[in-house]
Every structure is written in structure tokens, then in C-alpha cells.
Design a protein around this motif. Structure first.
Motif, short mmCIF file in Angstrom:
data_model
loop_
_atom_site.label_atom_id
_atom_site.label_comp_id
_atom_site.label_asym_id
_atom_site.label_seq_id
_atom_site.Cartn_x
_atom_site.Cartn_y
_atom_site.Cartn_z
N GLY A 3 21.62 4.85 39.15
CA GLY A 3 21.67 3.75 36.86
C GLY A 3 20.99 2.44 37.09
N SER A 4 19.74 2.86 38.41
CA SER A 4 18.72 1.11 38.13
C SER A 4 17.20 1.92 37.79
CB SER A 4 19.21 0.54 39.71
OG SER A 4 18.36 1.34 41.09
N GLY A 5 16.95 2.68 37.21
CA GLY A 5 16.11 3.48 37.82
C GLY A 5 15.16 2.48 36.44
N TYR A 6 14.01 3.65 35.32
CA TYR A 6 13.64 3.84 34.15
C TYR A 6 13.15 4.84 33.77
CZ TYR A 6 8.97 3.31 36.42
OH TYR A 6 8.14 4.10 36.08
N PRO A 7 13.11 5.16 31.98
CA PRO A 7 13.34 3.73 31.35
C PRO A 7 14.61 3.96 30.56
CG PRO A 7 12.31 6.25 30.34
CD PRO A 7 12.89 5.97 32.37
N TYR A 8 15.51 4.40 31.00
CA TYR A 8 17.11 4.30 30.65
C TYR A 8 18.52 4.01 31.42
CZ TYR A 8 14.74 5.98 26.25
OH TYR A 8 13.51 6.17 25.27
N GLN A 9 17.82 3.45 32.50
CA GLN A 9 19.02 3.25 33.78
C GLN A 9 19.96 4.61 33.30
OE1 GLN A 9 18.10 0.37 30.90
NE2 GLN A 9 16.43 0.33 33.35
N LYS A 10 19.90 5.44 33.18
CA LYS A 10 20.38 7.34 33.34
C LYS A 10 21.01 6.66 34.64
CE LYS A 10 19.04 10.26 29.59
NZ LYS A 10 19.95 9.73 28.54
N LYS A 11 22.35 7.10 34.48
CA LYS A 11 23.12 7.77 36.05
C LYS A 11 23.33 8.96 37.09
CE LYS A 11 26.36 4.40 37.53
NZ LYS A 11 27.29 2.95 37.47
N GLY A 12 23.33 9.66 37.88
CA GLY A 12 23.88 11.00 38.11
C GLY A 12 23.48 12.13 37.69
N GLU A 13 24.84 12.65 36.84
CA GLU A 13 23.76 13.93 36.27
C GLU A 13 23.59 13.67 34.88
OE1 GLU A 13 26.87 16.92 37.02
OE2 GLU A 13 26.72 16.73 39.61
N GLU A 14 23.83 12.75 34.42
CA GLU A 14 23.07 12.07 32.85
C GLU A 14 21.91 12.00 33.04
OE1 GLU A 14 25.68 7.88 31.86
OE2 GLU A 14 23.65 7.95 32.02
N ILE A 15 20.70 11.89 34.25
CA ILE A 15 19.81 12.62 34.65
C ILE A 15 19.35 13.48 34.46
CG2 ILE A 15 17.57 12.04 36.04
CD1 ILE A 15 20.01 9.16 37.31
N PRO A 16 18.38 14.67 33.77
CA PRO A 16 19.05 16.10 33.26
C PRO A 16 18.02 16.36 35.41
CG PRO A 16 17.22 15.30 32.25
CD PRO A 16 17.96 13.96 32.89
#
Ligand SMILES: [Fe+2]
Ligand SMILES: [Fe+2]
Length: 355
Positions: free
Chosen positions: A278-291
């Protein structure tokens, strides 16, 4: 495309392959005589119905003259076997029978195209044979015409796909060249993506889709000012914020399309810098939330960035980079993907070393 005429010449009709099956040799001789005298030149005969299938396979006849009442195997059994053999093809079957109407209707229902009554009437034999041969030859012609159309269509589809792939590659290269790259990063990175995707069970088609779309991951950099993108010294915090917008800008450039293809490219552009924790960008998506495609591209992108020379850094060794990918699992990368990537390092190395 070539002009096509669906006409059968006399020459072809008389050269048609005819197979006659009747246990009575006399009947066979009469038929053969009628046909030969009329000009047919390609006649094969047998008095043994058990040879019908073998002969049909071998000759691919344009007309089969078949007796119904035969010992060992009757005409219905032969018809059944020929129907199975010819699958959905036009079966050019003319029944020879002295039987009653019931048998004739049964034969027609079982796939015979017509019947000849015994004793034979010369004109009846010739006209009906000719009709069936003509239909059969037309059928063959249409079939091969369709096959050639299919071939042409497939060629065109391939051409369109190749062009699409090339346009995308070139667009991606344009973005990379602005970023002082050479075009090789996206070439390798997209291949790493494809390998990783197949390793985790993507179909061939899906991983090829990823191969084609992943080169667009940094397309948003086209919209980043040169003063920041090409700045030789370290970036200020506010400048790095601008660099980060290449994700949303890229997604915006690719958004709103009906193509599966551009939809995937959009997802990748938007999410390739998100991190598993969850520390990335642009939306700080986490785990499987990231496609998933974004997570795959993240591994491939970082691997290539580290293992190749950049204006501001040396290339890391292959093994060091693999170790780093392993270290970053659970923080930067989806752990399953990081593991899968390290598991296929032999294939990854082949691309790394070759390009
Ligand atoms: Fe990027
Ligand atoms: Fe990249």
C-alpha cells in the motif's frame, strides 16, 4: 481477391471419379458400359461391399452407385459407414434397387440422394449420375473456395494484429526515447511480463495480450515536462510528485476505449507503481486491490530497471537483481508473483542476456 465462377465444365463431369458397388457382376458390367459409352472415364467397381469404406477413403469419389440387397453387408450398412466417414460432407450416393417403394424411401431418408430402378434405363442412369456429380463438384469447389477465403481472412487478421502491435511498440518507444531510454527497456520488460503471466497460468492469448499492452505502461511520461523528466540532478519532492502523475496521465490517454486491449493498457499505466503493502502510487492500493496485470508489470518493470544501465546508475548483476526481487516480496511485490518470477529465472535470463 480472385474472381470466382461456380461452373462445372463438361470435361470435369466426365472425368469425375465414380465408384460402383454391387454384388452382382452382371449389373456392374451393364452400369459400366452405359457410363463408359457416354464418356465417363474414371470408373472403379467392386462386388464386395466390405471394401466400400476403404475404396471411398482412397478414391474420394464424386459419385457412389450402391446396391441395397447384398450378402455380408447390405447397402444400408454401407451407407451408414460412408455417412460417418464423410462427416458433414456432401455424400454423392445413388442407390441401385429393384426393391419396393418402402426400401427406396428408407434409402433416401438414410442419406441417398436419388435411386435408379433395375433394370436400368440408360437415360435415367446418365441424367441422375450427372446431376449428383455436378452437385458434388460444386460442393467441392465451394468448400475449397471457402478454405481459401478463410486463409485470406486469417492473413488479414494477422496483418492487422501485427500493425497494431507495431504501432503500440512505436508509441511506447516514443515515450521511452523522451525519457532518455533506447526502446530496449520496454522490449525486455514486456517479454518478462509475458513469461511471468504464462508461469502463473495465463492462457497463451492472455499473456500475448499482456505482451502487447505492457509497453504502454509509461506512456504518460510524454506529458511530463522535459525540465523534470530529463533533469540530470536529483528531483525535488514536488518534482517527484509531478513524475508520479505519469500513471494517471497515461491512464487518461488510454481511457474510454472499447478495445480490451487499450483497457488493459490503461489499467497497467495506472497501477504499475502501486505496491503490495500500500506504499505505492498514485492511489496507495494494497494487495489484491491492485489489478493482477499491474502487479505483474511492477515486478517486470523493476527487474529491468535494476538489471540494466540507466544514465544515473550502473546495471545490477542478474543474480543480485533476482535477490532484490525476492527481498521485496510482501512489501513492493505480490509474494506469489515474486516467487513465480524467481522460479522462471532461467527463461528471464535468456531474455536478459540476449537483449
Ligand atoms: Fe512508470
Ligand atoms: Fe518502465
Amino acid at each position: 481477391m480472385t474472381e470466382y465462377s461456380f461452373m462445372i465444365s463438361e470435361e470435369k463431369i466426365f472425368a469425375a471419379k465414380i465408384l460402383a458397388i454391387d454384388d452382382n457382376i452382371l449389373n456392374i458390367e451393364i452400369l459400366k458400359k452405359i457410363l463408359t459409352q457416354a464418356g465417363f472415364i474414371n470408373i472403379t467397381t467392386t462386388t464386395d461391399p466390405t471394401k466400400a469404406v476403404e475404396l471411398y477413403k482412397e478414391l474420394q469419389p464424386d459419385l457412389v452407385l450402391l446396391d441395397i440387397n447384398m450378402p455380408k453387408m447390405d447397402g444400408f450398412e454401407v451407407m451408414l459407414q460412408l455417412s460417418i466417414l464423410s462427416d458433414a460432407d456432401y455424400l454423392p450416393l445413388l442407390i441401385l434397387t429393384a426393391e419396393d417403394d418402402y426400401i427406396r424411401f428408407k434409402a433416401l431418408q438414410s442419406g441417398a440422394k436419388d435411386f435408379l430402378r433395375k433394370p436400368y434405363d440408360r437415360m435415367d442412369v446418365l441424367l441422375k449420375s450427372r446431376n449428383i456429380i455436378e452437385v458434388r463438384l460444386l460442393y467441392n469447389q465451394i468448400k475449397s473456395h471457402n478454405a481459401s477465403l478463410d486463409h485470406q481472412i486469417n492473413e488479414r487478421i494477422k496483418e492487422i494484429r501485427d500493425t497494431r502491435m507495431e504501432v503500440i511498440q512505436r508509441l511506447a518507444i516514443a515515450a521511452e526515447l523522451r525519457d532518455a531510454g533506447t526502446g530496449k527497456h520496454i522490449y525486455r520488460m514486456s517479454r518478462y511480463c509475458q513469461l511471468l503471466a504464462s508461469a502463473i497460468g495465463f492462457t497463451k492469448e492472455q499473456s500475448e495480450l499482456l505482451l502487447t499492452t505492457s509497453p504502454l505502461h509509461d506512456i504518460g511520461k510524454i506529458a511530463i515536462p522535459d525540465s523534470i523528466l530529463l533533469k540530470p540532478s536529483a528531483l525535488e519532492a514536488h518534482e517527484f510528485e509531478i513524475i508520479k502523475t505519469h500513471t494517471t496521465l497515461g491512464a487518461k490517454m488510454l481511457a474510454g476505449s472499447n478495445s480490451v486491449f487499450l483497457n488493459m493498457a490503461e489499467t497497467i499505466a495506472l497501477t504499475h507503481h502501486e505496491k503490495w503493502d500500500g506504499s505505492g502510487y498514485p492511489y496507495q492500493k494494497k494487495g489484491e486491490e491492485i489489478p493482477l496485470v499491474g502487479r505483474i508489470c511492477a515486478v517486470a518493470d523493476v527487474f529491468d530497471a535494476l538489471s540494466s544501465v540507466r544514465p544515473y546508475k550502473e546495471a545490477w548483476s542478474f543474480e543480485d537483481t533476482i535477490d532484490e526481487i525476492r527481498k521485496l516480496k510482501n512489501t513492493h511485490f505480490d509474494p506469489k508473483l515474486a516467487d513465480a518470477f524467481c522460479d522462471i529465472k532461467k527463461d528471464i535470463k535468456a531474455i536478459h542476456d540476449h537483449h
